[in-house]
Scaffold this motif. Structure first.
Motif: not given
Length: 110
Positions: A80-85, A88-91
């Motif tokens: 999950m943190f890899e996806y967020v990293r 970043p435009e989605d979060f």
């Protein structure tokens, strides 16, 4: 596939006394008591060695299940943190708002 993969060795071990170990240890002890009861033997005094064995097996099964759940949750967190990293435009973080901007104006009913 092993119950706990090799990459789980990097995680800190769970405590020996945890909720899952206690529950499965108690379930093992209860299983030994039920085996005594169904076998028409004295429930608490017969087969104490089996009671200790079942409790120990349940305790260590609970320990390894706790270890596996910690590994699975750590793996999900990492993904999950890899996806967020990577996205970043989605979060995007919202700017700070004052409490007055969050609350609606008070209008009395009467």
């Amino acid at each position: 596939m092993a119950a706990v993969p090799e990459e789980a060795r990097g995680l800190p071990p769970p405590p020996l006394v945890n909720k899952m170990s206690a529950w499965l240890g108690a379930a093992g002890w209860l299983a030994a008591l039920l085996a005594n009861g169904f076998g028409q033997r004295p429930i608490l005094t017969a087969g104490v060695h089996r009671q200790v064995l079942f409790t120990t097996v349940g305790w260590f099964a609970g320990y390894f299940l706790a270890k596996r759940t910690e590994y699975v949750h750590a793996k999900q967190d990492r993904e999950m943190f890899e996806y967020v990293r990577h996205h970043p435009e989605d979060f995007k973080t919202a700017g700070k708002k004052r409490i007055g901007e969050l609350l609606e104006d008070f209008i009395p009913i009467r």
